[in-house]
Design a protein around this motif. Structure first.
Motif, short mmCIF file in Angstrom:
data_model
loop_
_atom_site.label_atom_id
_atom_site.label_comp_id
_atom_site.label_asym_id
_atom_site.label_seq_id
_atom_site.Cartn_x
_atom_site.Cartn_y
_atom_site.Cartn_z
N ASN A 99 0.75 -1.01 0.16
CA ASN A 99 -0.02 0.07 -0.30
C ASN A 99 0.76 1.32 -0.07
OD1 ASN A 99 -1.36 -2.75 1.42
ND2 ASN A 99 -3.31 -0.85 0.59
N ALA A 321 -2.76 8.77 8.17
CA ALA A 321 -3.15 8.67 7.16
C ALA A 321 -4.09 7.53 6.84
CB ALA A 321 -2.36 8.90 5.47
N LEU A 322 -3.95 6.07 7.37
CA LEU A 322 -4.74 4.96 7.74
C LEU A 322 -6.20 5.12 8.48
CD1 LEU A 322 -5.35 2.16 6.40
CD2 LEU A 322 -3.36 1.48 8.23
N THR A 324 -6.98 8.30 9.33
CA THR A 324 -8.19 9.25 8.58
C THR A 324 -8.99 8.67 7.12
OG1 THR A 324 -6.25 10.17 7.91
CG2 THR A 324 -6.91 11.39 9.99
N THR A 325 -8.22 8.21 6.50
CA THR A 325 -9.15 6.78 5.49
C THR A 325 -9.65 5.86 6.12
OG1 THR A 325 -7.05 6.11 4.80
CG2 THR A 325 -7.51 8.34 4.14
N LYS A 326 -10.00 5.73 7.10
CA LYS A 326 -10.23 4.49 8.12
C LYS A 326 -10.31 2.89 6.83
CE LYS A 326 -14.53 6.99 9.29
NZ LYS A 326 -13.84 8.64 9.13
N GLN A 328 -10.37 2.17 4.33
CA GLN A 328 -10.37 2.49 3.14
C GLN A 328 -10.12 2.99 1.88
OE1 GLN A 328 -13.79 0.49 3.62
NE2 GLN A 328 -12.86 -0.02 5.20
N GLY A 329 -9.20 3.98 2.43
CA GLY A 329 -8.51 4.39 1.14
C GLY A 329 -7.71 3.49 0.16
N ASP A 332 -4.51 7.12 -3.83
CA ASP A 332 -4.75 8.79 -3.44
C ASP A 332 -5.45 9.84 -2.25
OD1 ASP A 332 -4.25 9.90 -6.21
OD2 ASP A 332 -5.14 7.83 -6.91
N ALA A 333 -6.18 8.32 -1.77
CA ALA A 333 -6.90 9.17 -0.61
C ALA A 333 -5.49 8.59 0.61
CB ALA A 333 -7.86 7.73 -0.45
N LEU A 334 -4.87 8.57 0.87
CA LEU A 334 -4.02 7.70 1.76
C LEU A 334 -3.19 9.03 1.36
CD1 LEU A 334 -2.45 3.54 1.47
CD2 LEU A 334 -3.72 5.55 3.52
N ALA A 337 -4.14 12.07 2.90
CA ALA A 337 -3.92 12.18 4.25
C ALA A 337 -2.98 12.36 4.90
CB ALA A 337 -5.67 11.05 4.76
#
Ligand code: DHB
Length: 393
Positions: A99, A321-322, A324-326, A328-329, A332-334, A337
């Protein structure tokens, strides 16, 4: 056993076999993989040892489950050869489906991985390498170490105010060294000082002797040095062997030269050396005291250096980052964050600038002093919230 019971039993057996067969896939979905590529052997091995130890300490202190995901650290040794780094990064992305990519002991390794991070949209957390331009090599790079311009400029402000005006620079001949040389010289010249000679030594297997001889002949007020982590002790030894300190030449540099990993073995000749950097094991905060104590306890007394703190904070950036993205990200989402995180590090307050993805932090002036019988970089001044001066925007 009756027929009914037997049927019932085998149904359960079947169900649990299926479950067992499905488990690896299930576990994989719940695993968050960090591919940590470091120089564990070769010239930069201390960098790898420090960062791996710090990453493991962070996990021991903060648990290995975040947002329902089990964190798996996959450590790979790139021997500090960029071709190897690139191959390992490729394998980690394609085969292991990591990831996040992290680590990167030297600039060429970070640069070699940048296109892979971009193509696969995988965040690349640079925990060590410190050439300014690294963060511009991929929009997926986030840095938790420092930059050489950031560290060098502070010293170029300090030196002329303290009687050091004629200076020779001596740097490792690659990215971070060239950054240190350029930004130190620009700021020193602006401040009315002068770089009388700019010397560059090979990055691999350097022999400092002929360069130091030249410095002795030039008799500057000071010698400004950048060498990568692990090479400082050799510079110090040869500087002292040539009696350069006695000849009135002061040794100054970025904190890489009085690296906490080696400083205590450099001997009293290192006393009084002034450097500028973002981290000292002697940083007097409650958080740092706890960090140093825990690190030394977990690593047979090894003192954490600035590489360790880059690794420790890099893990913090990934964990947060993990969270705040719960869990699921994707990449890009990571990445989103990771941008803009502000937190207290063992080094002091630090900030990941959302625009540049680079670290903004305090830079300290430090002097080597003896404390409780040991040599430390003792901070005596601070420049707050320093952005990388190498960024044009
Ligand atoms: C780099 C490596 C180091 O060991 C260091 O102290 C600073 C910079 C680099 O290659 O970027």
């Amino acid at each position: 056993m009756t027929l009914m019971k037997r049927r019932h039993f085998s149904a359960i057996a079947l169900a649990s076999t299926a479950l067992a067969a499905g488990l690896p896939a299930l576990a994989q979905d719940n695993t968050f993989k960090i591919g940590l590529i470091l120089p564990m052997t070769g010239q930069q091995a201390t960098t790898g040892r420090q960062i791996e130890a710090a990453a493991r300490l962070y996990m021991a202190q903060n648990g290995d489950t975040v947002a329902g995901k089990k964190i798996q650290l996959i450590v790979k040794d790139d021997t500090s050869l960029p071709d190897v780094t690139r191959r390992l990064a490729q394998e980690l992305v394609v085969n292991d489906k990591v990831n996040v990519l992290a680590g990167f002991g030297i600039t060429p390794s970070a640069m070699a991985t940048a296109p892979i991070a971009t193509q696969s949209k995988t965040p690349q957390v640079v925990m060590a390498a410190a050439t300014s331009s690294i963060t511009q090599a991929s929009p997926y790079i986030v840095r938790t170490s420092f930059t050489l311009p950031q560290a060098s400029v502070a010293l170029a402000d300090w030196a002329p105010k303290n009687g050091l005006k004629k200076i020779v620079t001596l740097v490792s001949d690659y990215g971070p060294g060239l950054d240190a040389e350029k930004f130190f010289k620009e700021r020193l010249t602006f401040n009315g000082g002068q770089v009388v000679e700019a010397l560059r030594v090979p990055m691999r297997n350097p022999d400092f002797a002929p360069f130091l001889q030249k410095v002795r002949d030039l008799k500057p007020d000071a010698l400004f040095v950048f060498v990568p982590s692990g090479a400082g002790a050799a510079v110090m030894k040869q500087f002292l062997e040539r009696g350069m300190d006695k000849a009135g030449i002061k040794l100054i540099g970025t904190g890489d030269v009085t690296d906490d990993d080696q400083l205590n073995d450099m001997g009293d000749g290192a006393l009084g050396v002034v450097t500028s950097h973002h981290y000292s094991a002697a940083h007097p905060s409650a958080m740092n005291k706890k960090f140093v104590e825990a690190f030394e306890k977990a690593n047979k007394g090894l003192r954490p250096n600035f590489m360790a703190v880059g690794g420790y904070d890099g893990m913090r950036v990934i964990y947060e980052a993990l969270r705040t993205t719960k869990g699921q990200g994707g990449g890009d989402a990571l990445l989103a964050a990771m941008k803009g995180q502000i937190f207290e590090s063992p080094r002091g307050k630090m900030f990941i600038d959302a625009q540049t993805r680079d670290v903004v932090q305090d830079i300290y002036l430090r002097k080597v002093e003896k404390k409780d019988g040991q040599l430390y970089n003792v901070e005596f001044d601070v420049i707050k919230d320093v952005k990388d001066p190498g960024k044009t925007r």
